[in-house]
Design an enzyme around this catalytic site. Structure first.
Site, PDB file in Angstrom:
ATOM      1  N   CYS A 191      78.913  58.556   2.823  1.00 52.94           N
ATOM      2  CA  CYS A 191      79.010  57.865   4.122  1.00 52.94           C
ATOM      3  C   CYS A 191      77.720  57.141   4.491  1.00 52.94           C
ATOM      4  O   CYS A 191      77.712  56.287   5.372  1.00 52.94           O
ATOM      5  CB  CYS A 191      79.391  58.853   5.220  1.00 52.94           C
ATOM      6  SG  CYS A 191      80.968  59.619   4.882  1.00 52.94           S
TER       7      CYS A 191
ATOM      8  N   HIS B 268      78.038  56.432  12.273  1.00 48.89           N
ATOM      9  CA  HIS B 268      79.125  56.578  11.305  1.00 48.89           C
ATOM     10  C   HIS B 268      80.358  57.082  12.050  1.00 48.89           C
ATOM     11  O   HIS B 268      80.283  58.021  12.843  1.00 48.89           O
ATOM     12  CB  HIS B 268      78.692  57.569  10.225  1.00 48.89           C
ATOM     13  CG  HIS B 268      79.809  57.993   9.322  1.00 48.89           C
ATOM     14  ND1 HIS B 268      80.695  57.108   8.765  1.00 48.89           N
ATOM     15  CD2 HIS B 268      80.185  59.231   8.892  1.00 48.89           C
ATOM     16  CE1 HIS B 268      81.563  57.773   8.035  1.00 48.89           C
ATOM     17  NE2 HIS B 268      81.292  59.059   8.102  1.00 48.89           N
TER      18      HIS B 268
ATOM     19  N   ASN C 161      88.140  57.621   9.495  1.00 44.02           N
ATOM     20  CA  ASN C 161      86.840  57.643   8.836  1.00 44.02           C
ATOM     21  C   ASN C 161      86.945  56.846   7.532  1.00 44.02           C
ATOM     22  O   ASN C 161      87.680  57.233   6.623  1.00 44.02           O
ATOM     23  CB  ASN C 161      86.461  59.108   8.565  1.00 44.02           C
ATOM     24  CG  ASN C 161      85.119  59.268   7.870  1.00 44.02           C
ATOM     25  OD1 ASN C 161      84.560  58.306   7.350  1.00 44.02           O
ATOM     26  ND2 ASN C 161      84.617  60.490   7.847  1.00 44.02           N
TER      27      ASN C 161
HETATM   28  O1  UT7 Z   1      82.395  61.349   6.693  1.00 42.18           O
HETATM   29  C1  UT7 Z   1      81.532  62.398   6.272  1.00 42.18           C
HETATM   30  C2  UT7 Z   1      81.172  63.246   7.389  1.00 42.18           C
HETATM   31  N1  UT7 Z   1      82.367  63.901   7.824  1.00 42.18           N
HETATM   32  C3  UT7 Z   1      82.415  64.387   9.018  1.00 42.18           C
HETATM   33  O2  UT7 Z   1      81.469  64.225   9.763  1.00 42.18           O
HETATM   34  C4  UT7 Z   1      83.617  65.194   9.422  1.00 42.18           C
HETATM   35  C5  UT7 Z   1      83.169  66.464  10.044  1.00 42.18           C
HETATM   36  N2  UT7 Z   1      84.203  67.388  10.446  1.00 42.18           N
HETATM   37  C6  UT7 Z   1      85.191  67.147  11.358  1.00 42.18           C
HETATM   38  O3  UT7 Z   1      85.428  66.043  11.791  1.00 42.18           O
HETATM   39  C7  UT7 Z   1      85.939  68.336  11.869  1.00 42.18           C
HETATM   40  O4  UT7 Z   1      85.275  69.528  11.469  1.00 42.18           O
HETATM   41  C8  UT7 Z   1      87.435  68.428  11.412  1.00 42.18           C
HETATM   42  C9  UT7 Z   1      88.238  67.324  12.091  1.00 42.18           C
HETATM   43  C10 UT7 Z   1      87.521  68.318   9.902  1.00 42.18           C
HETATM   44  C11 UT7 Z   1      88.016  69.770  11.860  1.00 42.18           C
HETATM   45  O5  UT7 Z   1      87.897  69.903  13.286  1.00 42.18           O
HETATM   46  P1  UT7 Z   1      87.248  71.219  13.916  1.00 42.18           P
HETATM   47  O6  UT7 Z   1      87.338  71.084  15.384  1.00 42.18           O
HETATM   48  O7  UT7 Z   1      85.886  71.376  13.315  1.00 42.18           O
HETATM   49  O8  UT7 Z   1      88.241  72.368  13.458  1.00 42.18           O
HETATM   50  P2  UT7 Z   1      87.923  73.624  12.532  1.00 42.18           P
HETATM   51  O9  UT7 Z   1      87.625  73.206  11.127  1.00 42.18           O
HETATM   52  O10 UT7 Z   1      86.945  74.507  13.235  1.00 42.18           O
HETATM   53  O11 UT7 Z   1      89.346  74.333  12.552  1.00 42.18           O
HETATM   54  C12 UT7 Z   1      89.918  74.856  13.751  1.00 42.18           C
HETATM   55  C13 UT7 Z   1      91.366  75.181  13.481  1.00 42.18           C
HETATM   56  C14 UT7 Z   1      91.571  75.947  12.165  1.00 42.18           C
HETATM   57  O12 UT7 Z   1      92.610  76.886  12.378  1.00 42.18           O
HETATM   58  P3  UT7 Z   1      92.285  78.424  12.646  1.00 42.18           P
HETATM   59  O13 UT7 Z   1      91.523  78.901  11.442  1.00 42.18           O
HETATM   60  O14 UT7 Z   1      91.474  78.452  13.908  1.00 42.18           O
HETATM   61  O15 UT7 Z   1      93.644  79.039  12.789  1.00 42.18           O
HETATM   62  C15 UT7 Z   1      92.055  74.887  11.218  1.00 42.18           C
HETATM   63  O16 UT7 Z   1      92.855  75.401  10.177  1.00 42.18           O
HETATM   64  O17 UT7 Z   1      92.106  73.952  13.345  1.00 42.18           O
HETATM   65  C16 UT7 Z   1      92.877  74.033  12.153  1.00 42.18           C
HETATM   66  N3  UT7 Z   1      93.107  72.671  11.667  1.00 42.18           N
HETATM   67  C17 UT7 Z   1      94.158  71.953  12.082  1.00 42.18           C
HETATM   68  N4  UT7 Z   1      95.163  72.200  12.936  1.00 42.18           N
HETATM   69  C18 UT7 Z   1      96.075  71.241  13.135  1.00 42.18           C
HETATM   70  C19 UT7 Z   1      92.348  71.945  10.804  1.00 42.18           C
HETATM   71  N5  UT7 Z   1      92.909  70.724  10.637  1.00 42.18           N
HETATM   72  C20 UT7 Z   1      94.023  70.709  11.417  1.00 42.18           C
HETATM   73  C21 UT7 Z   1      95.023  69.746  11.664  1.00 42.18           C
HETATM   74  N6  UT7 Z   1      96.012  70.043  12.523  1.00 42.18           N
HETATM   75  N7  UT7 Z   1      94.990  68.520  11.085  1.00 42.18           N
END
Ligand code: UT7
Length: 344
Positions: free
Chosen positions: A127, A261, A291
């Site tokens: 990125c 980004h 993204n």
């Molecule tokens: O481009 C390179 C740099 N990339 C980035 O900067 C991306 C960085 N990360 C993110 O944007 C976020 O971490 C994500 C969008 C990937 C995830 O969002 P989050 O708020 O950090 O969620 P999390 O990973 O803490 O997960 C929370 C919950 C989990 O469920 P449990 O374990 O609490 O039951 C995940 O399994 O959300 C769940 N989850 C989803 N639920 C519904 C993860 N993806 C999804 C989804 N729909 N698409």
């Protein structure tokens, strides 16, 4: 990752008397838009979760017949038209999703857009690729090796994300952006005034695309430790932005637009809070692109300029964080230019 770790591993360049000036901006997006609703049927997710957790409403997906090089050529040609020039002395291509490991895409792009035998090579900084390529191109210009250079970033993440992985399949999209850099005085709008580049390879495992050896054992898709990257991205971009502000002689209060980004709207909101910037001074343009990794900053620049949020004379900082781990920022006064955009 500690603040001191970020500082220690960073290299900066405040810029010699001759500068590299952004003179043209071009973009290209695939015309096919994939709305959240169509992912809901394929994954255990919801439109509401995706919107509220990421700010994304849709992303673009390239037609199977369209290669990442096709997208790059379109964006590069548009940047040349935007700059009003026909030829450049060099071309740097940033991508995480090359058509193949060898040869690099840049020579093919240069040939296809009629640039003959110019030096052309790829940069791999995920990125951060666009800003790494921008700093490299700027350095070719300030070193007197080239008078003008095309910097092209293009990605086709739709081909490398696991369609069954709800944490990545909802985030990423395809697209391309490019700028023409040319030599000019440092006080000219568009001149790159300061860069900040850094990396931390101890975080290499956080964002990965399997290589040939791993693929042989069945690993196939892009993988990201989203939460860890999320937290480090806020910290990394905030610190990198502050270093560039300092080198430009600006403060957060006098900054007109921060262009981060475009990974996640919540990361950008947290970044704004960390830097004490009101939301209207942080460009957030990912709702209809998702993204797009290396391509996200030039795409956001074109959208923000078209919307009138980014205007000539604005004190602007570009900042990014991504796989590697890598981060990068650059400061400039936004120039008077008209971006040329197209769809394919
Ligand atoms: O481009 C390179 C740099 N990339 C980035 O900067 C991306 C960085 N990360 C993110 O944007 C976020 O971490 C994500 C969008 C990937 C995830 O969002 P989050 O708020 O950090 O969620 P999390 O990973 O803490 O997960 C929370 C919950 C989990 O469920 P449990 O374990 O609490 O039951 C995940 O399994 O959300 C769940 N989850 C989803 N639920 C519904 C993860 N993806 C999804 C989804 N729909 N698409």
């Amino acid at each position: 990752m500690s603040a001191s770790g970020l500082d220690k591993n960073t290299r900066r360049n405040s810029g010699p008397p001759t500068s590299a000036v952004i003179a043209g901006l071009g973009t290209c997006l695939p015309s096919k838009e994939i709305h959240n609703a169509s992912l809901v049927g394929e994954l255990d997710t919801s439109d509401e979760w995706i919107r509220t957790r990421t700010g994304i409403e849709s992303r673009r997906r390239a037609d199977p017949a369209v290669s990442v090089i096709d997208l790059a050529c379109e964006a590069a040609g548009n940047a040349l038209r935007s700059a009003g020039v026909a030829t450049v002395d060099g071309l740097i291509f940033a991508t995480t999703t090359p058509e193949r490991p060898c040869p690099a895409g840049a020579p093919e792009i240069a040939a296809r857009i009629g640039q003959g035998n110019i030096p052309a090579f790829d940069v791999s900084a995920v990125c951060s690729g666009f800003l790494y390529a921008l700093a490299t191109a700027g350095s070719l210009i300030t070193a007197g090796i080239a008078d003008n250079v095309l910097v092209v970033a293009a990605e086709t993440y739709s081909r490398i994300v696991d369609p069954a992985d709800r944490s990545t399949a909802i985030l990423f999209g395809d697209g391309a952006g490019a700028v023409v850099l040319r030599s000019g005085p440092p006080d000219e709008p568009g001149a790159l005034l300061a860069y900040d580049l850094g990396s931390d390879g101890t975080g290499a495992h956080l964002i990965r695309i399997p290589g040939a050896r791993e693929q042989a054992t069945g690993e196939r898709w892009f993988a990201m430790s989203g939460r860890k990257v999320y937290l480090q991205a806020i910290d990394g971009m905030a610190q990198s932005t502050l270093r560039v502000l300092k080198d430009c002689g600006w403060s957060a209060e006098t900054l007109d637009q921060l262009v981060p980004h475009q990974a996640n709207a919540r990361i950008m909101e947290a970044l704004a809070k960390r830097l004490d910037l009101p939301p209207e001074r942080v460009v957030c343009e990912l709702a209809r692109t998702g993204n797009t990794a290396a391509a996200s900053i030039p795409l956001a620049l074109a959208d923000a300029a078209a919307a009138g949020r980014l205007r000539p004379g604005h004190r602007t900082v570009l900042t990014t964080f991504g796989g590697g781990i890598t981060w990068a920022s650059a400061g400039l006064i936004w120039p008077k230019l008209t971006a040329v955009t197209s769809e394919i």
